[in-house]
Design an enzyme around this catalytic site. Sequence first.
Site, PDB file in Angstrom:
ATOM      1  N   ASP A   1       0.568   3.950   1.597  1.00  0.00           N
ATOM      2  CA  ASP A   1       0.603   4.732   2.836  1.00  0.00           C
ATOM      3  C   ASP A   1       1.277   3.996   3.993  1.00  0.00           C
ATOM      4  O   ASP A   1       1.129   4.390   5.147  1.00  0.00           O
ATOM      5  CB  ASP A   1      -0.824   5.136   3.234  1.00  0.00           C
TER       6      ASP A   1
ATOM      7  N   MET B   1       1.342   4.076   9.324  1.00  0.00           N
ATOM      8  CA  MET B   1       0.437   4.375   8.213  1.00  0.00           C
ATOM      9  C   MET B   1       0.194   5.879   8.172  1.00  0.00           C
ATOM     10  O   MET B   1       0.025   6.504   9.224  1.00  0.00           O
ATOM     11  CB  MET B   1      -0.892   3.646   8.395  1.00  0.00           C
TER      12      MET B   1
ATOM     13  N   ASP C   1       0.858  -1.179   0.000  1.00  0.00           N
ATOM     14  CA  ASP C   1       0.000   0.000   0.000  1.00  0.00           C
ATOM     15  C   ASP C   1       0.891   1.226   0.000  1.00  0.00           C
ATOM     16  O   ASP C   1       2.014   1.195   0.539  1.00  0.00           O
ATOM     17  CB  ASP C   1      -0.906   0.003   1.242  1.00  0.00           C
TER      18      ASP C   1
ATOM     19  N   ARG D   1     -11.288   8.120   4.185  1.00  0.00           N
ATOM     20  CA  ARG D   1     -11.629   7.092   3.198  1.00  0.00           C
ATOM     21  C   ARG D   1     -11.677   7.726   1.805  1.00  0.00           C
ATOM     22  O   ARG D   1     -12.184   8.840   1.640  1.00  0.00           O
ATOM     23  CB  ARG D   1     -12.997   6.482   3.536  1.00  0.00           C
TER      24      ARG D   1
ATOM     25  N   TRP E   1     -13.699  -1.409  -1.041  1.00  0.00           N
ATOM     26  CA  TRP E   1     -12.818  -1.714   0.087  1.00  0.00           C
ATOM     27  C   TRP E   1     -13.125  -3.073   0.727  1.00  0.00           C
ATOM     28  O   TRP E   1     -14.285  -3.427   0.963  1.00  0.00           O
ATOM     29  CB  TRP E   1     -12.939  -0.622   1.157  1.00  0.00           C
TER      30      TRP E   1
ATOM     31  N   HIS F   1      -5.367   9.176   6.825  1.00  0.00           N
ATOM     32  CA  HIS F   1      -6.142   9.781   5.735  1.00  0.00           C
ATOM     33  C   HIS F   1      -7.608   9.422   5.882  1.00  0.00           C
ATOM     34  O   HIS F   1      -7.966   8.503   6.630  1.00  0.00           O
ATOM     35  CB  HIS F   1      -5.620   9.279   4.387  1.00  0.00           C
TER      36      HIS F   1
ATOM     37  N   GLU G   1     -10.256  -8.464  -0.172  1.00  0.00           N
ATOM     38  CA  GLU G   1      -9.353  -9.030  -1.200  1.00  0.00           C
ATOM     39  C   GLU G   1      -8.107  -9.640  -0.554  1.00  0.00           C
ATOM     40  O   GLU G   1      -7.620 -10.680  -1.007  1.00  0.00           O
ATOM     41  CB  GLU G   1      -8.995  -7.964  -2.256  1.00  0.00           C
ATOM     42  N   ASP G   2      -7.638  -9.036   0.530  1.00  0.00           N
ATOM     43  CA  ASP G   2      -6.459  -9.590   1.216  1.00  0.00           C
ATOM     44  C   ASP G   2      -6.809 -10.914   1.910  1.00  0.00           C
ATOM     45  O   ASP G   2      -5.995 -11.841   1.969  1.00  0.00           O
ATOM     46  CB  ASP G   2      -5.856  -8.581   2.200  1.00  0.00           C
TER      47      ASP G   2
HETATM   48  N1  UDH Z   1      -5.538   3.297  -2.880  1.00  0.00           N
HETATM   49  C1  UDH Z   1      -5.291   4.432  -3.623  1.00  0.00           C
HETATM   50  N2  UDH Z   1      -6.311   5.262  -3.936  1.00  0.00           N
HETATM   51  C2  UDH Z   1      -7.577   5.016  -3.542  1.00  0.00           C
HETATM   52  C3  UDH Z   1      -7.827   3.861  -2.789  1.00  0.00           C
HETATM   53  C4  UDH Z   1      -6.796   3.043  -2.442  1.00  0.00           C
HETATM   54  O1  UDH Z   1      -4.146   4.713  -3.986  1.00  0.00           O
HETATM   55  O2  UDH Z   1      -8.463   5.818  -3.875  1.00  0.00           O
HETATM   56  C5  UDH Z   1      -4.428   2.335  -2.651  1.00  0.00           C
HETATM   57  C6  UDH Z   1      -3.376   2.858  -1.712  1.00  0.00           C
HETATM   58  O3  UDH Z   1      -2.159   2.245  -2.035  1.00  0.00           O
HETATM   59  C7  UDH Z   1      -3.885   2.346  -0.387  1.00  0.00           C
HETATM   60  C8  UDH Z   1      -4.349   0.959  -0.784  1.00  0.00           C
HETATM   61  O4  UDH Z   1      -4.906   1.146  -2.064  1.00  0.00           O
HETATM   62  O5  UDH Z   1      -2.902   2.366   0.588  1.00  0.00           O
HETATM   63  C9  UDH Z   1      -5.356   0.347   0.149  1.00  0.00           C
HETATM   64  O6  UDH Z   1      -6.436   1.220   0.280  1.00  0.00           O
HETATM   65  P1  UDH Z   1      -7.534   1.015   1.386  1.00  0.00           P
HETATM   66  O7  UDH Z   1      -8.485   2.145   1.310  1.00  0.00           O
HETATM   67  O8  UDH Z   1      -8.091  -0.361   1.303  1.00  0.00           O
HETATM   68  O9  UDH Z   1      -6.756   0.976   2.697  1.00  0.00           O
HETATM   69  P2  UDH Z   1      -6.256   2.120   3.564  1.00  0.00           P
HETATM   70  O10 UDH Z   1      -5.570   1.456   4.664  1.00  0.00           O
HETATM   71  O11 UDH Z   1      -7.593   2.859   4.124  1.00  0.00           O
HETATM   72  O12 UDH Z   1      -5.478   3.142   2.811  1.00  0.00           O
HETATM   73  C10 UDH Z   1      -8.580   2.133   4.812  1.00  0.00           C
HETATM   74  C11 UDH Z   1      -9.787   3.033   5.071  1.00  0.00           C
HETATM   75  C12 UDH Z   1      -9.433   4.148   5.955  1.00  0.00           C
HETATM   76  C13 UDH Z   1     -10.626   4.881   6.454  1.00  0.00           C
HETATM   77  C14 UDH Z   1     -10.174   5.906   7.421  1.00  0.00           C
HETATM   78  C15 UDH Z   1     -11.277   6.674   8.011  1.00  0.00           C
HETATM   79  N3  UDH Z   1     -10.737   7.616   8.965  1.00  0.00           N
HETATM   80  C1  NGS Z   2     -10.814  -6.699   7.586  1.00  0.00           C
HETATM   81  C2  NGS Z   2     -11.013  -6.682   6.103  1.00  0.00           C
HETATM   82  C3  NGS Z   2      -9.662  -6.635   5.407  1.00  0.00           C
HETATM   83  C4  NGS Z   2      -8.890  -5.432   5.913  1.00  0.00           C
HETATM   84  C5  NGS Z   2      -8.765  -5.501   7.418  1.00  0.00           C
HETATM   85  C6  NGS Z   2      -8.056  -4.303   7.986  1.00  0.00           C
HETATM   86  O1  NGS Z   2     -12.068  -6.703   8.215  1.00  0.00           O
HETATM   87  O2  NGS Z   2      -9.845  -6.556   4.024  1.00  0.00           O
HETATM   88  O3  NGS Z   2     -10.068  -5.580   7.984  1.00  0.00           O
HETATM   89  O4  NGS Z   2      -8.646  -3.164   7.492  1.00  0.00           O
HETATM   90  N1  NGS Z   2     -11.768  -7.861   5.686  1.00  0.00           N
HETATM   91  C7  NGS Z   2     -13.067  -7.837   5.395  1.00  0.00           C
HETATM   92  O5  NGS Z   2     -13.721  -6.819   5.425  1.00  0.00           O
HETATM   93  C8  NGS Z   2     -13.697  -9.128   5.024  1.00  0.00           C
HETATM   94  S1  NGS Z   2      -8.101  -1.737   7.824  1.00  0.00           S
HETATM   95  O6  NGS Z   2      -8.334  -1.531   9.232  1.00  0.00           O
HETATM   96  O7  NGS Z   2      -6.690  -1.718   7.502  1.00  0.00           O
HETATM   97  O8  NGS Z   2      -8.827  -0.786   7.000  1.00  0.00           O
HETATM   98  O9  NGS Z   2      -7.602  -5.398   5.340  1.00  0.00           O
END
Ligand code: UDH
Ligand code: NGS
Length: 369
Positions: free
Chosen positions: A222, A312, A220, A317, A282, A315, A285-286
Amino acid sequence: MASPEPSVNFNLLHRTCKLVVVLCFLHISVTVFFYVRSLDIRFAFVQNQQSRDANDTATGKATATGTIGSTGAAQPPPEAQAGGQAKDEPAAAAAGKSLKKCPETSPLLVGPLRVEFNVPVSLDDVRKANPQVGPGGRYKPKDCQALQKVAVVIPFRKRDEHLKFWLYYLHPILQRQQLDYAVYVINQDGEETFNRAKLLNVGYAEAMKDYDFDCLVFSDVDLIPMDDRNVYKCFSQPRHLSVSMDKFGFRLPYKQYFGGVSSMMKDQYLSINGFPNNYWGWGGEDDDIYNRLASKGMSISRPSGEVGKCRMIRHERDKQNDPNPQRFDRIAHTRETMSKDGIKSLSYKLVAKETLALYTKITVDIGKP
Ligand code: UDH
Ligand code: NGS
């Protein structure tokens, strides 16, 4: 009658004492002279080491191939000066001889790192700090043959500020880890729902067109490691690298968690038919990737909680990446779907491939749900 002998004896004793004092003085002077000179050399060495270290941080260049003279300049090791067998690696490379393999553990690693996001960084600064990184974000050690050829793949859309931090922190780390690596940023074109796993599949397909990579690191944008001993390479089992994230209180959120940063050898990736292409939005997939690996009897390798610490970049959503309501149903059926949905069935349109100074940017149309 007084005998002259005591006076002769006294004179002799006097002269002997004087001689001893002079000899002592000479001895002390010589000792002090050489001691001061050795301090000089050590000081020059430390200064030189520091500037070399600073340079090596950027270049990942191996240190201490020679001795340091009083000028502070690197000189060939004594064996080489005497016409012995010591090998000068760059010279060996220049002579067309093959380099020796890099050590299993890079001597350039420094351990825990300070990672902060309060001061913005510019790409120009990152470029200047990493002169050894070539076009497309490619690097390989000069003094030894890297143990792995690693493609680092980043799923991406509209996270330019995060990407700058990622490049700023990761390029020096990856160089110190003595990897033969390249950075691929896979940019989803358009405004459709984001699809992380499909972008990672595109990263695999595009990277393999360029070079015979044997290891894929999926990161990722971030997530920044806080310890360079967390090596961005592959292992005999698939690896989960972001095991100890600040946002989870430096703990694994659950045992099967495989999100954030992971790595796989090319054959491990192919044995699970790559990643799913149909997780739009979101989440999940992992977990699907984890299920694929488990269904093929693989286990997850991880660094310790200490070495695996990472930060991390906070940011909100992203737009067009809301939680996918189908994710629970999909992860319940990974075993049935994985042979049909994966790298073998991947289709996309390449919009642009740009070889930029610090990374290769692949812009791609991956369609919509
Ligand atoms: N990503 C992008 N652009 C997007 C979405 C995702 O570049 O518009 C990439 C980026 O590398 C990111 C990764 O996909 O780090 C995973 O994105 P994610 O949204 O699944 O995971 P992330 O941990 O955020 O970045 C989780 C949601 C956070 C919500 C926070 C509310 N305060
Ligand atoms: C789980 C998600 C994963 C995600 C993890 C952490 O619940 O994809 O949280 O998310 N699985 C499902 O929703 C089935 S995080 O807190 O980093 O946004 O990676």
